[in-house]
Design an enzyme around this catalytic site. Sequence first.
Site, PDB file in Angstrom:
ATOM      1  N   GLY A 123       1.973  -1.152  -0.402  1.00 18.59           N
ATOM      2  CA  GLY A 123       2.023  -0.917  -1.846  1.00 18.59           C
ATOM      3  C   GLY A 123       0.849  -0.147  -2.395  1.00 18.59           C
ATOM      4  O   GLY A 123       0.869   0.316  -3.536  1.00 18.59           O
ATOM      5  N   SER A 159      -0.618   4.439   3.834  1.00 17.04           N
ATOM      6  CA  SER A 159      -0.139   5.426   4.809  1.00 17.04           C
ATOM      7  C   SER A 159      -0.412   6.840   4.307  1.00 17.04           C
ATOM      8  O   SER A 159      -0.845   7.714   5.056  1.00 17.04           O
ATOM      9  CB  SER A 159       1.351   5.227   5.086  1.00 17.04           C
ATOM     10  OG  SER A 159       2.107   5.360   3.897  1.00 17.04           O
ATOM     11  N   ALA A 160      -0.194   7.065   3.020  1.00 13.10           N
ATOM     12  CA  ALA A 160      -0.440   8.402   2.453  1.00 13.10           C
ATOM     13  C   ALA A 160      -1.933   8.722   2.465  1.00 13.10           C
ATOM     14  O   ALA A 160      -2.336   9.854   2.757  1.00 13.10           O
ATOM     15  CB  ALA A 160       0.095   8.467   1.032  1.00 13.10           C
ATOM     16  N   ALA A 161      -2.752   7.709   2.173  1.00 15.96           N
ATOM     17  CA  ALA A 161      -4.207   7.935   2.174  1.00 15.96           C
ATOM     18  C   ALA A 161      -4.672   8.287   3.574  1.00 15.96           C
ATOM     19  O   ALA A 161      -5.553   9.148   3.764  1.00 15.96           O
ATOM     20  CB  ALA A 161      -4.922   6.682   1.675  1.00 15.96           C
ATOM     21  N   ASP A 164       3.413   9.395  -3.097  1.00  9.35           N
ATOM     22  CA  ASP A 164       2.199   8.745  -2.574  1.00  9.35           C
ATOM     23  C   ASP A 164       1.187   9.787  -2.088  1.00  9.35           C
ATOM     24  O   ASP A 164       0.007   9.720  -2.425  1.00  9.35           O
ATOM     25  CB  ASP A 164       2.558   7.794  -1.427  1.00  9.35           C
ATOM     26  CG  ASP A 164       3.288   6.550  -1.906  1.00  9.35           C
ATOM     27  OD1 ASP A 164       3.654   6.497  -3.093  1.00  9.35           O
ATOM     28  OD2 ASP A 164       3.489   5.634  -1.099  1.00  9.35           O
TER      29      ASP A 164
HETATM   30  C1  MEV Z   1       6.519   3.643  -1.718  1.00  7.41           C
HETATM   31  O1  MEV Z   1       5.132   3.611  -2.071  1.00  7.41           O
HETATM   32  C2  MEV Z   1       7.308   4.202  -2.855  1.00  7.41           C
HETATM   33  C3  MEV Z   1       8.809   4.325  -2.614  1.00  7.41           C
HETATM   34  O2  MEV Z   1       9.375   4.796  -3.844  1.00  7.41           O
HETATM   35  C4  MEV Z   1       9.145   5.275  -1.505  1.00  7.41           C
HETATM   36  C5  MEV Z   1       8.866   6.734  -1.844  1.00  7.41           C
HETATM   37  O3  MEV Z   1       8.644   7.090  -2.968  1.00  7.41           O
HETATM   38  O4  MEV Z   1       8.926   7.548  -0.890  1.00  7.41           O
HETATM   39  C6  MEV Z   1       9.434   2.969  -2.314  1.00  7.41           C
END
Ligand code: MEV
Length: 311
Positions: free
Chosen positions: A98, A102-104, A145
Amino acid sequence: MGSGKGYGKTILFGEHFVVYNLPAIASALGSYTTAEVKVVDGKGWEVIDQRPATPGYKEKKYDEAMHSIKNVIEHMNIDVGCQKLEITFSGDLFAASGVGASAAQATSLSRAINETFTLMLDDEKINEAAYEGEKAYHGTPSGIDNTASTYGGLIWFVKNSDGGKSTMEILQSPEKIPLVIANSGITASTTEVVADVRRLKESNPEKFEYIFNEYKVLSEKAKKALLESDKNLIGKLMNQNHKLLQDITVSSEVNDKLVEIAINNGALGAKLTGTGRGGLVIALARNEEIQEKISNAIEMEGYQSWKTMIG
Ligand code: MEV
């Protein structure tokens, strides 16, 4: 050797809806992941992961993380046949479901590779490389993200439905707003939850059309409220967004419990953020005193919490 940073993020409005080209609003966090890349003798790559993390997070995400790193290296055309990359991840971003961990990670790696090999890539190209990394976590990432992680700040984001460039607008709010982030301690699989939502949508298109229409109106109101720092309205819209997330089954008992603790302790609004089914909940506070109260109440119940400012 080179290094780079990728910010964590919190989605204020529109997780999951953003996958279907509806607008979402995210704020980068002050905390970030750092990647350091060293070129050594050998071939392939090796990862030393020193990020602080929710117990079990790294183990659960290990295969996806390795796949993500591979995607970034390949996308950036780095030959690892005659040299080896020693990659070290660290930083103060607590890796949890949340928080955009992973993006960071993908963004920091893209920046570190850019510096190590003097590729001179601009933020747009870094963001593209990080997006390739994000694909390892589920086939259809919206890109919100990695965009928040690359650019920082408060962003309005709409995924391009044709696979072209997505829309990204930096929002300037007149006031910083106190936020509490509560960690359920449960690591959710974005791949599984996004796939479940897709199945549900395909089995009940009318219900989803109705929910999507409601969310679209909500997202426009949220943008305006953030631009005016209208805390009461932002809070109210967060509660409504949480309800819609419950309707698409991505909330869970622990998410709802954390929302309830926050509201009972003075939050103007609260909702799950990110994938859901565990992960994180965010709560908006009128001032720093109430922010402290909410944060303490969450910790008294045995959950970790962080305080941050958005806007
Ligand atoms: C995940 O942080 C956010 C989602 O909306 C997936 C996405 O945007 O790729 C669940």
